[in-house]
Design an enzyme around this catalytic site. Structure first.
Site, PDB file in Angstrom:
ATOM      1  N   ARG A  49     -62.758 -10.941   0.460  1.00  0.00           N
ATOM      2  CA  ARG A  49     -64.072 -10.113   1.199  1.00  0.00           C
ATOM      3  C   ARG A  49     -65.164 -10.957   0.961  1.00  0.00           C
ATOM      4  NH1 ARG A  49     -66.798  -9.880  -2.603  1.00  0.00           N
ATOM      5  NH2 ARG A  49     -68.406  -9.381  -1.313  1.00  0.00           N
ATOM      6  N   GLY A  50     -66.071 -11.197   1.577  1.00  0.00           N
ATOM      7  CA  GLY A  50     -67.157 -11.688   1.386  1.00  0.00           C
ATOM      8  C   GLY A  50     -67.014 -12.927   2.845  1.00  0.00           C
ATOM      9  N   ALA A  51     -68.034 -12.934   4.002  1.00  0.00           N
ATOM     10  CA  ALA A  51     -68.056 -13.209   4.675  1.00  0.00           C
ATOM     11  C   ALA A  51     -67.635 -14.893   4.824  1.00  0.00           C
ATOM     12  CB  ALA A  51     -69.218 -13.483   5.313  1.00  0.00           C
ATOM     13  N   GLN A 187     -68.416  -1.909  -4.999  1.00  0.00           N
ATOM     14  CA  GLN A 187     -68.551  -3.588  -4.888  1.00  0.00           C
ATOM     15  C   GLN A 187     -69.810  -4.820  -5.718  1.00  0.00           C
ATOM     16  OE1 GLN A 187     -68.217  -4.004  -1.269  1.00  0.00           O
ATOM     17  NE2 GLN A 187     -66.561  -4.472  -0.410  1.00  0.00           N
ATOM     18  N   ASP A 228     -73.982 -11.314   6.499  1.00  0.00           N
ATOM     19  CA  ASP A 228     -72.531 -11.720   7.457  1.00  0.00           C
ATOM     20  C   ASP A 228     -72.273 -12.178   8.386  1.00  0.00           C
ATOM     21  OD1 ASP A 228     -69.269  -9.836   5.631  1.00  0.00           O
ATOM     22  OD2 ASP A 228     -71.099  -9.068   5.079  1.00  0.00           O
ATOM     23  N   ASN A 238     -75.041  -6.721   6.897  1.00  0.00           N
ATOM     24  CA  ASN A 238     -75.374  -7.062   5.656  1.00  0.00           C
ATOM     25  C   ASN A 238     -74.765  -5.321   4.930  1.00  0.00           C
ATOM     26  OD1 ASN A 238     -74.289  -8.468   3.264  1.00  0.00           O
ATOM     27  ND2 ASN A 238     -76.190  -7.196   2.064  1.00  0.00           N
TER      28      ASN A 238
END
Length: 341
Positions: A49-51, A187, A228, A238
């Protein structure tokens, strides 16, 4: 393919491995990924995960499949399948567009591999530039606040917003960090807290609804969050809960910054109303799942609304910290974001 090493993505001996982020902070398990179906599942399950990390992982998977002998046509179809894995993070779309251009080359295998490797190394460099620009804003002794996870787990490099905090800490600025727990997926509590401990960054974990009290008490000097997708007018998406922070920051006159690489800017998206917002499983709100197992604290059939992201309007942003520098309200209003890509 070269051996590449990030906090959550690595390649070794022409194999791609993903660190399962759903098992953190208590277990560190690297998962091999060999097929598009596996990558889609890893992305949708938030195991990666994480753009920036999502886009890089998908690109490396396409490069791996090219080396395994998949046809040009098959790889193009796979790119479109990967594009649909998460709708909000524009880095995924941008990186896949780069890979599709590489697949048009005569020697598309070598070109695709080189493109994926370049995207990885580019993100490392972009993260460092963002960290330098953002850390320059931080004054010694400040108390910072962040939301969700924006460190090395979410990128190939040091991170976006957390990369700023990391460098400010390394510069000896004696900062303290408030880490939003970040409901409903925790998260911040699971991932950002873990990264801070690994890096020795002084932090305290808080529930999201404690941030306003800290601001009122003068215990928050500056806020850094990630993104994102950033629209052409500066609105940005976001992790849900970011908009609330921005409103609180405006009321308490606290500088509020979004930190992201130029690859997160979508010049074709005019404003935040056009950013697609992913709706996720109701079970993420009814309870929680992680290395500890699954817990359900709500009625099993409780109706749920679960947007993964919210949109913060540009009017609430103090500055956009990009790899190219820090943009203020005037620069963004004059169209500076549309000239980045």
């Amino acid at each position: 393919m070269k051996n590449l090493t990030g906090l959550s993505i690595k390649t070794e001996q022409n194999q791609l491995f993903i660190l399962d982020q759903t098992l953190l902070p208590h277990q560190q398990q690297w998962l091999p990924c060999q097929t598009v179906a596996e990558m889609v599942q890893l992305i949708q399950n938030l195991q990666v995960r994480g753009a920036p990390a999502i886009g890089i992982a998908a690109s490396l998977l396409l490069a791996y499949r090219a080396e395994q002998g998949d046809s040009r046509q098959q790889l193009r179809q796979d790119a479109e399948t990967l594009r649909l894995a998460r709708p909000t993070a524009v880095n995924l779309m941008n990186n896949l567009d780069c890979m599709l251009q590489a697949l048009a080359a005569d020697d598309f295998v070598a070109t695709a591999v080189a493109c994926a490797e370049q995207l990885f190394s580019e993100d490392v460099e972009l993260c460092q530039h963002m960290a330098e620009h953002g850390a320059a804003l931080v004054k010694p002794g400040e108390q910072l606040l962040t939301h969700c996870n924006t460190g090395g787990l979410a990128t190939a490099g040091v991170g976006t917003a957390l990369g700023v905090v990391r460098l400010a800490h390394q510069q000896g600025k004696n900062i303290q960090l408030w880490v939003d727990e970040t409901r409903p997926l925790l998260q911040g509590g699971r991932l950002t807290a873990w990264e801070c401990q690994q890096l020795g960054i002084p932090y305290q974990l808080i529930c999201d609804n404690m941030a306003a009290m800290l601001m009122a008490r003068g215990q928050v000097d500056r806020i850094f969050v990630g993104s994102d997708r950033i629209a052409a007018n500066g609105d940005f998406a976001n992790k849900v809960g970011t908009y609330s922070l921005a409103v609180l920051a405006k009321y308490h006159q606290i500088p509020f910054y979004v930190v992201a690489p130029h690859t997160t800017v979508d010049p074709h998206c005019p404003d935040g109303s056009q950013i697609p917002i992913e709706q996720r499983s109701a079970n993420e709100v009814r309870g929680a799942t992680g290395s500890f197992g699954t817990i359900c604290w709500a009625p099993a059939d409780a109706p749920v609304y679960n947007p993964a992201f919210d949109v913060t309007p540009a009017s609430l942003v103090t500055g956009w910290v990009l790899d190219s520098g820090v943009l203020d309200q005037a620069a963004v209003a004059a169209g500076a974001l549309t000239r980045l890509t």
